[in-house]
Design an enzyme around this catalytic site. Structure first.
Site, PDB file in Angstrom:
ATOM      1  N   HIS A 144     -85.579   6.472 -52.057  1.00 49.34           N
ATOM      2  CA  HIS A 144     -85.506   5.245 -51.260  1.00 49.34           C
ATOM      3  C   HIS A 144     -85.931   5.508 -49.810  1.00 49.34           C
ATOM      4  O   HIS A 144     -85.109   5.806 -48.956  1.00 49.34           O
ATOM      5  CB  HIS A 144     -84.058   4.735 -51.319  1.00 49.34           C
ATOM      6  CG  HIS A 144     -83.883   3.326 -50.854  1.00 49.34           C
ATOM      7  ND1 HIS A 144     -83.028   2.449 -51.482  1.00 49.34           N
ATOM      8  CD2 HIS A 144     -84.426   2.637 -49.829  1.00 49.34           C
ATOM      9  CE1 HIS A 144     -83.055   1.276 -50.867  1.00 49.34           C
ATOM     10  NE2 HIS A 144     -83.897   1.372 -49.851  1.00 49.34           N
ATOM     11  N   HIS A 174     -88.446   3.901 -46.637  1.00 47.31           N
ATOM     12  CA  HIS A 174     -89.327   2.847 -46.124  1.00 47.31           C
ATOM     13  C   HIS A 174     -90.366   3.499 -45.215  1.00 47.31           C
ATOM     14  O   HIS A 174     -90.021   4.023 -44.159  1.00 47.31           O
ATOM     15  CB  HIS A 174     -88.524   1.792 -45.355  1.00 47.31           C
ATOM     16  CG  HIS A 174     -87.533   1.052 -46.213  1.00 47.31           C
ATOM     17  ND1 HIS A 174     -87.884  -0.043 -46.974  1.00 47.31           N
ATOM     18  CD2 HIS A 174     -86.222   1.257 -46.451  1.00 47.31           C
ATOM     19  CE1 HIS A 174     -86.821  -0.486 -47.640  1.00 47.31           C
ATOM     20  NE2 HIS A 174     -85.794   0.287 -47.337  1.00 47.31           N
ATOM     21  N   LEU A 175     -91.634   3.464 -45.645  1.00 45.67           N
ATOM     22  CA  LEU A 175     -92.696   4.105 -44.852  1.00 45.67           C
ATOM     23  C   LEU A 175     -93.458   3.105 -43.986  1.00 45.67           C
ATOM     24  O   LEU A 175     -94.228   3.499 -43.117  1.00 45.67           O
ATOM     25  CB  LEU A 175     -93.666   4.861 -45.767  1.00 45.67           C
ATOM     26  CG  LEU A 175     -93.084   6.121 -46.434  1.00 45.67           C
ATOM     27  CD1 LEU A 175     -94.114   6.752 -47.361  1.00 45.67           C
ATOM     28  CD2 LEU A 175     -92.628   7.139 -45.385  1.00 45.67           C
ATOM     29  N   HIS A 191     -81.274  -3.942 -55.149  1.00 46.03           N
ATOM     30  CA  HIS A 191     -80.535  -4.068 -53.884  1.00 46.03           C
ATOM     31  C   HIS A 191     -79.457  -5.124 -54.162  1.00 46.03           C
ATOM     32  O   HIS A 191     -79.744  -6.319 -54.173  1.00 46.03           O
ATOM     33  CB  HIS A 191     -81.510  -4.502 -52.782  1.00 46.03           C
ATOM     34  CG  HIS A 191     -80.874  -4.940 -51.500  1.00 46.03           C
ATOM     35  ND1 HIS A 191     -81.046  -4.264 -50.312  1.00 46.03           N
ATOM     36  CD2 HIS A 191     -80.080  -5.993 -51.209  1.00 46.03           C
ATOM     37  CE1 HIS A 191     -80.378  -4.888 -49.352  1.00 46.03           C
ATOM     38  NE2 HIS A 191     -79.781  -5.948 -49.861  1.00 46.03           N
ATOM     39  N   HIS A 218     -78.238   2.170 -52.900  1.00 46.17           N
ATOM     40  CA  HIS A 218     -77.214   2.268 -51.848  1.00 46.17           C
ATOM     41  C   HIS A 218     -75.866   1.597 -52.154  1.00 46.17           C
ATOM     42  O   HIS A 218     -75.493   0.627 -51.488  1.00 46.17           O
ATOM     43  CB  HIS A 218     -77.757   1.748 -50.508  1.00 46.17           C
ATOM     44  CG  HIS A 218     -78.576   0.492 -50.535  1.00 46.17           C
ATOM     45  ND1 HIS A 218     -78.150  -0.675 -51.116  1.00 46.17           N
ATOM     46  CD2 HIS A 218     -79.817   0.222 -50.050  1.00 46.17           C
ATOM     47  CE1 HIS A 218     -79.073  -1.603 -50.979  1.00 46.17           C
ATOM     48  NE2 HIS A 218     -80.104  -1.078 -50.344  1.00 46.17           N
ATOM     49  N   ASP A 245     -82.555   5.721 -47.774  1.00 38.86           N
ATOM     50  CA  ASP A 245     -82.803   4.384 -47.197  1.00 38.86           C
ATOM     51  C   ASP A 245     -83.326   4.513 -45.764  1.00 38.86           C
ATOM     52  O   ASP A 245     -82.998   3.709 -44.889  1.00 38.86           O
ATOM     53  CB  ASP A 245     -81.561   3.488 -47.251  1.00 38.86           C
ATOM     54  CG  ASP A 245     -81.916   2.007 -47.096  1.00 38.86           C
ATOM     55  OD1 ASP A 245     -83.104   1.685 -46.921  1.00 38.86           O
ATOM     56  OD2 ASP A 245     -80.993   1.173 -47.131  1.00 38.86           O
ATOM     57  N   HIS A 285     -87.506   1.380 -37.506  1.00 39.98           N
ATOM     58  CA  HIS A 285     -87.764   0.096 -36.856  1.00 39.98           C
ATOM     59  C   HIS A 285     -88.328   0.326 -35.468  1.00 39.98           C
ATOM     60  O   HIS A 285     -87.946   1.278 -34.779  1.00 39.98           O
ATOM     61  CB  HIS A 285     -86.471  -0.725 -36.739  1.00 39.98           C
ATOM     62  CG  HIS A 285     -86.033  -1.334 -38.033  1.00 39.98           C
ATOM     63  ND1 HIS A 285     -86.809  -2.227 -38.750  1.00 39.98           N
ATOM     64  CD2 HIS A 285     -84.903  -1.174 -38.754  1.00 39.98           C
ATOM     65  CE1 HIS A 285     -86.173  -2.593 -39.850  1.00 39.98           C
ATOM     66  NE2 HIS A 285     -85.013  -1.962 -39.890  1.00 39.98           N
TER      67      HIS A 285
HETATM   68  O1  DOR Z   1     -80.752  -1.731 -43.754  1.00 38.10           O
HETATM   69  C1  DOR Z   1     -81.691  -1.963 -44.507  1.00 38.10           C
HETATM   70  N1  DOR Z   1     -82.965  -1.851 -44.069  1.00 38.10           N
HETATM   71  N2  DOR Z   1     -81.448  -2.343 -45.750  1.00 38.10           N
HETATM   72  C2  DOR Z   1     -82.438  -2.768 -46.576  1.00 38.10           C
HETATM   73  O2  DOR Z   1     -82.158  -3.119 -47.690  1.00 38.10           O
HETATM   74  C3  DOR Z   1     -83.836  -2.818 -46.103  1.00 38.10           C
HETATM   75  C4  DOR Z   1     -84.052  -1.897 -44.986  1.00 38.10           C
HETATM   76  C5  DOR Z   1     -85.322  -2.160 -44.240  1.00 38.10           C
HETATM   77  O3  DOR Z   1     -86.363  -2.354 -44.883  1.00 38.10           O
HETATM   78  O4  DOR Z   1     -85.312  -2.078 -43.016  1.00 38.10           O
HETATM   79 ZN    ZN Z   2     -81.666  -2.169 -49.736  1.00 36.56          ZN
END
Ligand code: DOR
Ligand code: ZN
Length: 430
Positions: A57, A59-60, A178, A231, A304, A308
């Protein structure tokens, strides 16, 4: 191109020291006092060797939010964290809901060359939750997608969830859910409990997660398919998964490093670094998650990793995006929460951070035991150092780590992907 590495005096799984000879991408010899002419030698006295970590898990953010992370920067963060493979979540822009987009992400991963990037396919078109995406086309693409998820959103429609579960049976795929009943989390800002009431923030109740997991294990059992729960964050979720497993349901689940270490107490300062979805829960939940991971109810630690951009995090709490970085500190957090507490040994940690996640994601060549003939995907860890995390030092393009200024144990010294170092002496090699 040949490669030959002799790793001297390393302790596989924290056990007795041996030498490892890596030749042409595989573990060629394991023994004491190995010699190899022309080999590059790494003196690994005091270090522990584990199979390369596998993240289910990550996020790229590429394509679409390259200002927050790219496949290249995220791959560096992963390698530095000891990972040799990561699953790249589908909530990009455009969404990874077609063979074209998953193939693009897979190719970017190959170009970066630091970890194997396995794209996750979206379950529904545009993550909109109304129409099934082209799961078969993504499975057949060069990216060979096996994990499908609308992560960020829940597949809330039970009929759609049922059809997705049925569809992926054809290629032994898995739906990674999710788990969040959206009708119960509208406007939610943090865990619903004593603290949310005191802070005046709208609550995200545990039951919103648990209700979906209970529904989905019943659906998975009904159609005879494979469900993975992303998660899990509450004691009740662990209980439901334990019961389903005892009933023979093909369900697996993961927990994040942050849910193993942090609680909703961190929200009291209103620092959006601690805003995440699902939210940080109570100390009692943390205890249950650690126990569930130790007894195997929870199969895997998955980061996860949610990079950002500054403007999405350095703002008021309600406006901030949920999510926190995880790749670079995951192993250290796992050591603090699970090894130093005596809940897992190193072999157990390897099982939860490499063996089982590789199996769930169907990644051949990862999560293999450290023995002759296996692919040389491994990480060397110094278990005895403690370091203070500095957000300025992160390889990730983003800075939203919840561990800044925190002292954590253990350090990744080297990572090998198919016999070649992607990290040496704590430094990425590309
Ligand atoms: O905190 C989170 N951020 N939960 C998620 O399910 C998605 C993720 C995101 O893509 O930033
Ligand atoms: Zn999630």
């Amino acid at each position: 191109m040949t490669s030959l590495w002799l790793i001297r005096g390393v302790r596989p799984y924290g056990e007795d020291p041996v030498d490892l000879l890596l030749r042409d991408g595989a573990i060629a010899e394991v023994g004491v006092g190995l010699v190899a002419k022309d080999a590059e030698v790494l003196d690994a006295g005091g270090l522990i060797a584990l199979p390369g970590l596998v993240d289910l898990h990550t996020h790229l953010r590429e394509p679409g939010r390259e200002d927050a992370e790219t496949v290249q920067t995220g791959s560096r963060a992963a390698a530095l964290g000891g990972f040799t493979a990561v699953h790249a979540m589908a909530n990009t822009d455009p969404v990874a809901d077609t063979a074209g987009v998953v193939e693009q992400v897979w190719r970017l991963g190959r170009e970066a060359g630091l970890v194997d990037v396995a794209p996750v396919g979206a379950v529904t078109v545009g993550l909109a939750g109304t129409q099934l995406a082209e799961l078969g086309a993504m499975a057949d693409s060069p990216a060979r997608v096996r994990v499908f998820s609308d992560d960020g959103f829940c597949v809330a429609d039970p009929a759609l969830m049922r059809r997705a579960l049925e569809y992926v049976k054809a290629f032994d795929g898995v739906i990674a859910q999710h788990a969040e009943e959206p009708r119960l989390t509208q406007g939610a800002q943090m865990h619903e409990g004593v603290l949310s009431a005191r802070l005046g923030l709208a609550g995200w109740p545990s039951v919103a997660e648990e209700a979906i997991i209970a529904r989905d294990v019943l659906l998975a059992a009904h159609v005879g398919s494979r469900l993975h729960v992303c998660h899990v964050s509450t004691r009740g979720s662990v209980d439901i998964v334990a019961r389903a497993k005892a009933d023979g349901v093909a369900v697996t689940c993961e927990v994040t490093p942050h849910h193993l270490l942090l609680t909703d107490e961190y929200v009291t300062g209103y620092d959006p670094l601690f805003k995440v979805n699902p939210p940080l829960r109570t100390a009692d939940d943390v205890d249950a998650l650690r126990a569930g991971l130790a007894d195997g109810t929870i199969d895997a630690i998955a980061t996860d990793h949610a990079p950002h951009a500054m403007e999405d995090k350095e703002c008021e709490w309600a406006m901030a995006r949920p999510g926190m970085l995880g790749l670079e500190q995951a192993l250290s957090v796992a050591v603090e929460a699970m090894i130093e507490t005596g809940l897992l040994d190193w072999r157990g940690l390897a099982d939860r951070m490499s063996v089982r996640p590789a199996r769930i994601g169907q990644l051949d060549g990862h999560g293999q035991p450290l023995e002759v003939g296996r692919p040389a995907n491994l990480v060397l860890v110094d278990p005895d150092v403690r370091r203070v995390v500095s957000s300025a030092d992160l390889a990730s393009r983003a800075r939203n780590t919840p561990y800044a200024q925190r002292e954590l144990p253990a350090r990744v010294v080297a990572t090998f992907l198919r016999g070649r170092p992607t990290v040496l002496d704590g430094k990425a090699q590309r």
